[in-house]
Write an enzyme that holds these catalytic residues in place. Structure first.
Site, mmCIF file in Angstrom:
data_model
loop_
_atom_site.group_PDB
_atom_site.id
_atom_site.type_symbol
_atom_site.label_atom_id
_atom_site.label_comp_id
_atom_site.label_asym_id
_atom_site.label_seq_id
_atom_site.Cartn_x
_atom_site.Cartn_y
_atom_site.Cartn_z
ATOM 1 N N HIS A 60 0.826 -1.216 0.000
ATOM 2 C CA HIS A 60 0.000 0.000 0.000
ATOM 3 C C HIS A 60 0.855 1.258 0.000
ATOM 4 O O HIS A 60 1.942 1.301 0.585
ATOM 5 C CB HIS A 60 -1.006 0.002 1.151
ATOM 6 C CG HIS A 60 -0.424 0.004 2.536
ATOM 7 N ND1 HIS A 60 -0.079 1.159 3.199
ATOM 8 C CD2 HIS A 60 -0.164 -1.008 3.400
ATOM 9 C CE1 HIS A 60 0.371 0.860 4.407
ATOM 10 N NE2 HIS A 60 0.332 -0.443 4.561
ATOM 11 N N ASP A 86 -0.150 4.402 1.082
ATOM 12 C CA ASP A 86 -0.400 5.367 2.143
ATOM 13 C C ASP A 86 0.366 5.025 3.415
ATOM 14 O O ASP A 86 0.791 3.880 3.620
ATOM 15 C CB ASP A 86 -1.893 5.448 2.460
ATOM 16 C CG ASP A 86 -2.458 4.116 2.937
ATOM 17 O OD1 ASP A 86 -2.252 3.104 2.232
ATOM 18 O OD2 ASP A 86 -3.097 4.068 4.003
ATOM 19 N N ASP A 125 6.245 1.119 6.694
ATOM 20 C CA ASP A 125 4.912 0.561 6.526
ATOM 21 C C ASP A 125 4.137 1.472 5.574
ATOM 22 O O ASP A 125 3.548 2.445 6.004
ATOM 23 C CB ASP A 125 4.219 0.462 7.884
ATOM 24 C CG ASP A 125 2.821 -0.107 7.827
ATOM 25 O OD1 ASP A 125 2.438 -0.634 6.773
ATOM 26 O OD2 ASP A 125 2.109 -0.012 8.840
ATOM 27 N N GLU A 168 -5.033 1.955 2.766
ATOM 28 C CA GLU A 168 -5.034 0.707 3.534
ATOM 29 C C GLU A 168 -5.162 0.986 5.019
ATOM 30 O O GLU A 168 -5.897 0.303 5.735
ATOM 31 C CB GLU A 168 -3.745 -0.078 3.241
ATOM 32 C CG GLU A 168 -3.712 -1.488 3.822
ATOM 33 C CD GLU A 168 -3.180 -1.578 5.230
ATOM 34 O OE1 GLU A 168 -3.284 -2.667 5.829
ATOM 35 O OE2 GLU A 168 -2.647 -0.570 5.755
ATOM 36 N N GLU A 169 -4.446 2.012 5.486
ATOM 37 C CA GLU A 169 -4.439 2.321 6.911
ATOM 38 C C GLU A 169 -5.797 2.790 7.421
ATOM 39 O O GLU A 169 -6.071 2.710 8.604
ATOM 40 C CB GLU A 169 -3.380 3.399 7.211
ATOM 41 C CG GLU A 169 -1.950 3.005 6.869
ATOM 42 C CD GLU A 169 -1.379 1.948 7.798
ATOM 43 O OE1 GLU A 169 -2.112 1.471 8.702
ATOM 44 O OE2 GLU A 169 -0.204 1.579 7.615
ATOM 45 N N ASP A 220 3.406 -6.717 3.891
ATOM 46 C CA ASP A 220 2.892 -5.715 4.824
ATOM 47 C C ASP A 220 2.757 -6.282 6.235
ATOM 48 O O ASP A 220 1.675 -6.247 6.821
ATOM 49 C CB ASP A 220 1.543 -5.191 4.332
ATOM 50 C CG ASP A 220 1.025 -4.016 5.161
ATOM 51 O OD1 ASP A 220 1.841 -3.356 5.835
ATOM 52 O OD2 ASP A 220 -0.190 -3.774 5.137
ATOM 53 N N HIS A 274 4.077 2.774 12.926
ATOM 54 C CA HIS A 274 3.077 3.744 13.405
ATOM 55 C C HIS A 274 3.603 4.583 14.571
ATOM 56 O O HIS A 274 2.815 5.183 15.304
ATOM 57 C CB HIS A 274 1.772 3.049 13.820
ATOM 58 C CG HIS A 274 1.053 2.379 12.684
ATOM 59 N ND1 HIS A 274 -0.230 1.896 12.807
ATOM 60 C CD2 HIS A 274 1.423 2.103 11.417
ATOM 61 C CE1 HIS A 274 -0.613 1.350 11.659
ATOM 62 N NE2 HIS A 274 0.389 1.476 10.799
#
Length: 376
Positions: A76, A78, A106, A139-140, A163, A344
């Site tokens: 992904h 984003d 990520d 995705e997030e 991922d 994150h």
């Protein structure tokens, strides 16, 4: 041959491109140009208008050159925020942010692994199957891009998402189903100091419901949580409305339904007991999946890991990824760990050795696929 310096430079470049969910335009343009230069047919779908956002999912296809079948790889575009000014720092063999933002490994580490693997295969000219690539948006934010991607356009019968945290060779073979639960609880307003007995507190209804509810770790396959509670307007008014949101997850759909039903009943019973009302809605966030070592998509990844000297590990995960959506659509998809750490957070990092290992792993999977025409 893997170009270590190229991997470092491309990863750093992609990390510096701001790409929050809904704002992936710049990185989508960069990746479209890159795939096109490699010879891919590239299309951008209309996810940007459906979700919405300023970019859609990217789909690329590179026709095979002597090996049958097709296999797809996905990552992904984003990242979580803050990501508007990412400044990567190379330190002690790893790449970090400067501490003011996330790094974006990520999932830009996944993207770089796919791109480097493709460059190597194109440079060698070796036989390869048709390769399809999906770079998804948002995705997030709940796997939104993958949910609106047209799986039917794929020639592939199996594929891989890059991922997950964990050492290269770690293969995510199961992930949970997830339901979102929202309850609007209704009481009756009254003055809290003059006539509180005439009111029904929606907050009290909420408290009783949550007190009765099974939450946290339900069993080894099931979890549940209440995440937000909002309601009331002033300390001298008996609150007449509260909104509560929560979730339930399980690797087994029947267990998920049992836990969800329990949560709904707790809300409804508490409202009934205290003379209020409850409106509860349940929506599936994403489907779960379970793969085994007998599934070709897993067996091939295990063989590739062994060939590279990695230690294959088949593990479950408690969260969702785009692999949930692809599997839910009937397309066997394993999620591969790419060794990103502390995702994150502003302490996120990945080692340069792992960036290189990830690329080697993708190359070896493609080579193993090319040797097994029965998989096509």
């Amino acid at each position: 041959m893997i170009d270590r310096q190229r991997i470092i430079e491309e990863f750093i470049e992609l990390c510096t491109i701001s790409s929050p969910g809904g704002g992936e335009r710049q990185i989508a343009d960069r990746l479209t140009a890159t795939l096109t230069q490699m010879g891919f047919q590239v299309e951008e779908d209309d996810a940007g208008t459906k979700i919405p956002g300023n970019a859609g999912n990217l789909y690329g296809r590179l026709e095979g050159n002597g090996s049958d079948g097709a296999v797809f790889f996905s990552a992904h575009m984003d990242t979580v925020v803050p990501c508007d000014k990412v400044t990567p720092v190379v330190r002690n063999g790893a790449i970090y942010s400067d501490g003011t933002s996330i790094l974006g490994a990520d999932d830009k580490a996944g993207i770089v692994a796919i791109l480097e693997a493709l460059r190597v295969l194109l440079a060698t000219g070796e036989k390869r199957p048709t390769i399809e690539v999906i770079f998804s948006v948002q995705e997030e934010g709940g796997l939104k891009g993958a949910k609106v991607f047209d799986i039917g356009r794929l020639q592939s019968k199996m594929g891989y998402v890059l991922d997950a945290s964990g050492e290269p060779g770690t293969i995510i073979t199961s992930a949970p189903f997830q339901n979102h639960v929202e309850a609007v609880l209704y009481g009756r307003t009254a003055h809290a100091g003059i006539c509180p007995e005439e009111g029904v507190s929606a907050i009290k209804i909420a408290s009783r419901a949550v007190h009765r509810m099974r939450l946290g770790r339900i069993d080894k396959e099931t979890t549940a949580n209440i995440g937000t509670i909002n309601g009331g307007s002033a300390t001298n008014i008996v609150p007449e409305r509260v909104v509560i949101t929560g979730e339930a997850r399980s690797l087994r759909e029947e267990k998920l339904e049992e836990q969800t039903r329990h949560m709904v009943e707790c809300f409804q019973q508490a409202a009934k007991d205290l003379g209020g009302g409850a409106e509860v809605t349940v929506n599936q966030v994403y489907p779960g999946f379970i793969l085994t070592e007998k599934d070709p998509v897993v067996a091939l990844a295990v063989k590739a890991a062994q060939n590279l000297g990695f230690t294959p590990q088949l593990v479950p995960i408690g969260g969702g990824s785009d692999a949930n959506i692809y599997n839910g659509a009937g397309l066997p998809t394993a999620n591969l760990a790419i060794a990103m750490e502390k995702v994150h957070t502003k302490e996120e990092f990945i080692t340069i050795d792992d960036l290189e290992r990830n690329s080697r792993y993708v190359i070896e999977i493609i080579r193993q696929f090319a040797k097994k025409p029965s998989l096509s």
